[in-house]
Design an enzyme around this catalytic site. Structure first.
Site, mmCIF file in Angstrom:
data_model
loop_
_atom_site.group_PDB
_atom_site.id
_atom_site.type_symbol
_atom_site.label_atom_id
_atom_site.label_comp_id
_atom_site.label_asym_id
_atom_site.label_seq_id
_atom_site.Cartn_x
_atom_site.Cartn_y
_atom_site.Cartn_z
ATOM 1 N N HIS A 207 0.790 -1.234 0.000
ATOM 2 C CA HIS A 207 0.000 0.000 0.000
ATOM 3 C C HIS A 207 0.821 1.282 0.000
ATOM 4 O O HIS A 207 0.255 2.365 -0.079
ATOM 5 C CB HIS A 207 -0.955 0.037 1.199
ATOM 6 C CG HIS A 207 -0.262 0.328 2.500
ATOM 7 N ND1 HIS A 207 0.518 -0.579 3.130
ATOM 8 C CD2 HIS A 207 -0.240 1.441 3.266
ATOM 9 C CE1 HIS A 207 0.998 -0.041 4.254
ATOM 10 N NE2 HIS A 207 0.561 1.189 4.355
HETATM 11 N N1 UDP Z 1 -3.437 -5.269 8.984
HETATM 12 C C1 UDP Z 1 -4.725 -5.772 9.189
HETATM 13 N N2 UDP Z 1 -5.437 -6.198 8.101
HETATM 14 C C2 UDP Z 1 -4.921 -6.160 6.821
HETATM 15 C C3 UDP Z 1 -3.616 -5.639 6.637
HETATM 16 C C4 UDP Z 1 -2.902 -5.198 7.738
HETATM 17 O O1 UDP Z 1 -5.196 -5.854 10.318
HETATM 18 O O2 UDP Z 1 -5.629 -6.557 5.887
HETATM 19 C C5 UDP Z 1 -2.683 -4.812 10.153
HETATM 20 C C6 UDP Z 1 -1.327 -5.449 10.276
HETATM 21 O O3 UDP Z 1 -1.411 -6.697 10.938
HETATM 22 C C7 UDP Z 1 -0.561 -4.409 11.070
HETATM 23 C C8 UDP Z 1 -1.159 -3.102 10.586
HETATM 24 O O4 UDP Z 1 -2.409 -3.432 9.985
HETATM 25 O O5 UDP Z 1 -0.801 -4.538 12.445
HETATM 26 C C9 UDP Z 1 -0.271 -2.438 9.585
HETATM 27 O O6 UDP Z 1 -0.945 -1.392 9.000
HETATM 28 P P1 UDP Z 1 -0.573 -0.827 7.564
HETATM 29 O O7 UDP Z 1 0.145 -1.858 6.779
HETATM 30 O O8 UDP Z 1 -1.827 -0.259 6.996
HETATM 31 O O9 UDP Z 1 0.347 0.433 7.893
HETATM 32 P P2 UDP Z 1 1.904 0.617 8.202
HETATM 33 O O10 UDP Z 1 2.266 -0.312 9.317
HETATM 34 O O11 UDP Z 1 2.649 0.361 6.950
HETATM 35 O O12 UDP Z 1 2.002 2.039 8.623
#
Ligand code: UDP
Length: 361
Positions: A207
């Site tokens: 993403h």
């Molecule tokens: N996550 C979730 N469902 C999904 C994809 C990710 O619950 O379909 C959770 C994942 O386990 C983690 C968090 O969302 O705890 C990560 O969020 P994201 O990837 O959106 O953001 P980033 O960490 O890159 O800022």
């Protein structure tokens, strides 16, 4: 003490769940927390499901601000958060991570002389083209308390000349991982419903703007996942932005070989992570969860803020490059001993203790 907490995006709901739980369970008489949801993520399965599943109280304010350019979104949030702060007059403004909601909250408070506490301070990719990097640096600069998850994060702040308010508390995501591990184990039938066998599939997420906005990068990533899928089933819970951009870039045919799902609820995601043979991601949170659960990870970026996962051999940076991703998939994992660079699972307690000790000015 009154804290206004500003959240807006999926990973922030997860992090805030850990800290809010500590406030409710241990400091209910000493701390009033007012939760503000900016609305940045608004789909049921990007927002509401996390509040329900992680026992986060409903937000006192939902600002309903989503979409638009970075400037438009951040500007609208700034204006709306300022009004909330005018009304609530908190002692602290608490923000998490690196989204536009983080920056808008921090900036609104700093201009009103309300001290800012930033959880996940000091993380750096050293890539200023990432909107998250801009948000982090600016938020850290105006924060009075900087809660660092790692030693590397502390060093980054010191290197930028920030010498006050730094506290190395550990990673709240690790708190979350430990707290929900058992509940996830008892969680339903995710694998069966997708026709998967434990240890015999890969889990992927994508993403980051640097990957999704550029059709060439997105095509490389989806082609790599499809190539791997000829060998090993690949599950791709698709972020709504990525889904839209795949359609916009005319890349939908690349999804045919993959098991594509809607964004998953947190505990379903944890179940899929734990039983995966391999995780491929550009998410910060998912990289670390792979590390927590001892699953090898390929990070589809050229740099990471979570350098400890790479140093330990569990995580490999593979960029958005089909040949590199597939070659790394075929290479044996060279993981070294697993250290514990993310604390002891009590980062949230440490954060609240420091905030209570800190004099409110
Ligand atoms: N996550 C979730 N469902 C999904 C994809 C990710 O619950 O379909 C959770 C994942 O386990 C983690 C968090 O969302 O705890 C990560 O969020 P994201 O990837 O959106 O953001 P980033 O960490 O890159 O800022």
């Amino acid at each position: 003490m009154k804290i206004v907490t500003v959240v807006g995006a999926r990973p922030q709901f997860i992090k805030a769940a850990a800290v809010s739980r500590v406030i409710r369970n241990h400091y209910a008489s000493a701390i009033e927390e007012v939760l503000v949801h900016t609305g940045q993520h608004f789909d049921h399965n990007m927002s509401r499901v996390f509040f329900d599943e992680l026992d986060i109280p409903p937000p006192a304010y939902n600002l309903g601000i989503a979409g638009g350019s970075h400037g438009l979104m951040t500007g609208r949030m700034l204006e709306a958060i300022e009004q909330v702060l005018e009304r609530e007059k908190p002692d602290w403004l608490l923000v998490y991570g690196d989204t536009n909601s983080t920056l808008a909250g921090a900036l609104a408070a700093a201009k009103m002389h309300i001290p800012v506490a930033h959880v996940e301070a000091g993380l750096r990719s050293f890539n200023m083209r990432m909107p998250e990097e801009v948000n982090r640096i600016l938020t850290d600069r105006v924060s009075a308390l900087l809660f660092c998850p790692t030693r590397a994060a502390v060093h980054n702040l010191v290197a930028e000349g920030i010498t006050y308010g730094i506290h190395k508390v550990g990673d709240v995501m690790y708190d979350v991982a430990l707290h929900f591990a058992d509940r996830a184990k008892r969680q339903g039938t995710m694998l069966e419903s997708l026709g998967l066998t434990p240890g015999a599939y890969a889990l992927a997420t994508c993403h980051r703007a640097e990957n999704t906005d550029d059709p060439a990068c997105l095509s490389e990533i989806l082609s790599a996942l499809s190539e791997i899928a000829a060998d090993l089933p690949v599950v791709l819970p698709l972020h709504p932005r990525t889904r839209r951009l795949i359609a916009d870039h005319g890349l939908s045919r690349h999804l045919e070989a993959l098991i594509v799902t809607e964004p998953l609820a947190f505990l379903d995601m944890v179940v899929l992570e734990k039983d995966a043979r391999l995780i491929l991601t550009d998410s910060g949170g998912v990289q670390k969860e792979a590390f927590f659960y001892g699953v090898p990870c390929l990070t589809m970026r050229n740099e990471t803020e979570w350098v400890e996962t790479v140093d330990s051999g569990w995580n490999t940076l593979v960029g958005a490059d089909q040949a590199r991703i597939v070659a790394a998939y075929r290479a044996p994992v060279t993981a070294k001993v697993r250290s514990a660079p993310y604390g002891d699972g009590r980062a949230s307690e440490a954060i609240i203790s420091v905030m209570l000790e800190h004099p409110v000015v």
